[in-house]
Design a protein around this motif. Sequence first.
Motif, PDB file in Angstrom:
ATOM      1  N   ILE A   1      -5.894  -0.283   6.289  1.00  0.00           N
ATOM      2  CA  ILE A   1      -5.510  -1.191   7.381  1.00  0.00           C
ATOM      3  C   ILE A   1      -6.729  -1.929   7.913  1.00  0.00           C
ATOM      4  CG2 ILE A   1      -4.714  -1.242   9.772  1.00  0.00           C
ATOM      5  CD1 ILE A   1      -2.688   0.890   9.067  1.00  0.00           C
ATOM      6  N   GLN A   2      -7.813  -1.208   8.121  1.00  0.00           N
ATOM      7  CA  GLN A   2      -9.021  -1.837   8.644  1.00  0.00           C
ATOM      8  C   GLN A   2      -9.541  -2.913   7.698  1.00  0.00           C
ATOM      9  OE1 GLN A   2     -11.346   1.728   9.171  1.00  0.00           O
ATOM     10  NE2 GLN A   2     -10.878   1.856  11.360  1.00  0.00           N
TER      11      GLN A   2
ATOM     12  N   VAL B   1       3.400  -1.255   3.984  1.00  0.00           N
ATOM     13  CA  VAL B   1       2.943   0.126   3.893  1.00  0.00           C
ATOM     14  C   VAL B   1       4.158   0.969   3.516  1.00  0.00           C
ATOM     15  CG1 VAL B   1       1.913   2.086   5.095  1.00  0.00           C
ATOM     16  CG2 VAL B   1       1.144  -0.242   5.608  1.00  0.00           C
TER      17      VAL B   1
ATOM     18  N   ALA C   1      -0.815   0.054  14.962  1.00  0.00           N
ATOM     19  CA  ALA C   1      -1.508  -1.142  14.479  1.00  0.00           C
ATOM     20  C   ALA C   1      -0.629  -2.379  14.633  1.00  0.00           C
ATOM     21  CB  ALA C   1      -1.917  -0.952  13.019  1.00  0.00           C
TER      22      ALA C   1
ATOM     23  N   VAL D   1       0.746   3.146  11.691  1.00  0.00           N
ATOM     24  CA  VAL D   1       1.050   1.741  11.419  1.00  0.00           C
ATOM     25  C   VAL D   1       1.789   1.103  12.588  1.00  0.00           C
ATOM     26  CG1 VAL D   1       2.213   0.148   9.842  1.00  0.00           C
ATOM     27  CG2 VAL D   1       1.058   2.170   8.936  1.00  0.00           C
TER      28      VAL D   1
ATOM     29  N   THR E   1      -4.811   5.503   4.805  1.00  0.00           N
ATOM     30  CA  THR E   1      -4.106   4.329   5.309  1.00  0.00           C
ATOM     31  C   THR E   1      -4.924   3.626   6.386  1.00  0.00           C
ATOM     32  OG1 THR E   1      -1.994   5.402   4.836  1.00  0.00           O
ATOM     33  CG2 THR E   1      -1.958   3.543   6.361  1.00  0.00           C
TER      34      THR E   1
ATOM     35  N   ARG F   1       2.167  -8.423  11.161  1.00  0.00           N
ATOM     36  CA  ARG F   1       1.310  -8.316   9.979  1.00  0.00           C
ATOM     37  C   ARG F   1       1.629  -7.081   9.120  1.00  0.00           C
ATOM     38  NH1 ARG F   1      -4.782  -9.979  10.283  1.00  0.00           N
ATOM     39  NH2 ARG F   1      -4.214 -10.326   8.095  1.00  0.00           N
ATOM     40  N   PHE F   2       2.510  -6.202   9.590  1.00  0.00           N
ATOM     41  CA  PHE F   2       2.810  -4.992   8.830  1.00  0.00           C
ATOM     42  C   PHE F   2       4.317  -4.816   8.680  1.00  0.00           C
ATOM     43  CE2 PHE F   2      -1.284  -4.179  10.877  1.00  0.00           C
ATOM     44  CZ  PHE F   2      -2.046  -3.807   9.784  1.00  0.00           C
TER      45      PHE F   2
ATOM     46  N   LEU G   1      -7.166  -6.052   7.805  1.00  0.00           N
ATOM     47  CA  LEU G   1      -7.268  -6.884   8.995  1.00  0.00           C
ATOM     48  C   LEU G   1      -8.481  -7.808   8.965  1.00  0.00           C
ATOM     49  CD1 LEU G   1      -6.156  -4.341  11.745  1.00  0.00           C
ATOM     50  CD2 LEU G   1      -4.868  -6.288  10.853  1.00  0.00           C
TER      51      LEU G   1
ATOM     52  N   HIS H   1       0.859  -1.188   0.000  1.00  0.00           N
ATOM     53  CA  HIS H   1       0.000   0.000   0.000  1.00  0.00           C
ATOM     54  C   HIS H   1       0.895   1.237   0.000  1.00  0.00           C
ATOM     55  CE1 HIS H   1      -2.876   3.067   1.020  1.00  0.00           C
ATOM     56  NE2 HIS H   1      -2.292   3.297   2.184  1.00  0.00           N
TER      57      HIS H   1
END
Length: 439
Positions: free
Chosen positions: A321-322, A334, A362, A359, A317, A369-370, A325, A309
């Motif tokens: 992200i939402q 990202v 998150a 991020v 963003t 996961r990121f 997930l 992304h």
Amino acid sequence: MPSYPFQHQHYWLQPTTPAPTGDGRIDHPLLRDAMELPDDNGVVLTGQLATAAQPWLTEHVISGSPLLPAAAFVDLALRAGEHVGCPAVEDLTLETPLVVADGVRVSVTVGPDREGRRGVSIHSRADGEWVRHATGTLGVVPVAPREPWARQWPPHAEAVDLDAFYDNLADAGFAYGGAFQGLRAAWRDGDTLYAEVAVPSGDTRFALHPALLDAAIQTVTVADDRAKMPFAFAGISWWRGTEHARVRLTVTGQDTCAIALADQSGAPVAEIASLTLRRPAGATAQEVPYQVAWPALEAATTEPDIPVHHATSPVETLRVIQEFLTTDTPRMVVATRNAVPVRPGEDVDPRGAAVWGLVRSAATEHPGRFVLVDAGDGDEVRLAGDEPQLAIRAGAVHVPRLERARTEPLPSPLSPEGTVLVTGGTGTLGGTIARHLAV
């Protein structure tokens, strides 16, 4: 003003129920009343600080503020425990300092009896909300006194020079008045320290006078030049009060010790099985600072094989992200442009920096996961193993690492013949600078 009359409603509990002992009055310098709570929920002891009646309260000054000593919280817990039939303090942890001022209300809450133990908490209130300062547990049976170590006095140990003891404490930010300068003599025998302590005029209404116990705790500074403050007590047993005490302090760890007090006849007064100490806030000014650096990574890099992304704004963003997930995709990249300062003087895009903060938050909730990648102008997004944060500059991959900060010398030395004005910070920092300039 409103046209209708005020509807008065009082939320304070009224002392209509007698205390477990006596008529609800407490004969203690800091506590005045005791009241049982409804439904066997415990007892509340209340009082108020008054420096006119207790002038020693203002003589325990740490970093420029008069603070109620930790020893006073111990005495409050002991007195509350004695009132409810639990004279031993199994543990007591200090949470928040109490700045001494006239009119500050003090409350000691003792919980219901749970198989011979009761919880205890100490609060204060000045003008705003109640503040909790200490919590702990009261017990029924004190620990039996140990061997009569204080019968032979003075001890067979090396005497310690205390001529500059309180001056050195003041330099470290512990400005003690006469009431708290109770350490009279000290001896050292390895990890065991002995001392004589006294209070100028003891108040027999205290279980254990705070100035006396504080002087006993000061003995630890003889073993460790770094002045520290009590943080957590365990296993406090008390048998009698005294104005003069013999002290044995045993160092059990870097920040822990055990303390025993006896009167002048050698009879036990009190024991603390374990005391944990901490340095006060601001006392670590000379410790090595650290900073985030971005060294180049020599490991091989790869093209992303997971969704990427390219972020342009935090709002966009957040939506991405939402949505991500809700999927089963394991990881997402990202990518930003010039969002972090990798080299000195680099301009940072505020929107990209905000994306990094978003991020990172998150990633805290969803570890692994990121991947954050910040590319410079003309650089392509690349990955390096399992690194969760990277920056690409001129084709090189940089990763964030914690390293010691480099301290730069002053641009020019101060003239030894000149005049220097030191303003503010007149406690530990100001004193350190003034001594440095004088030398």
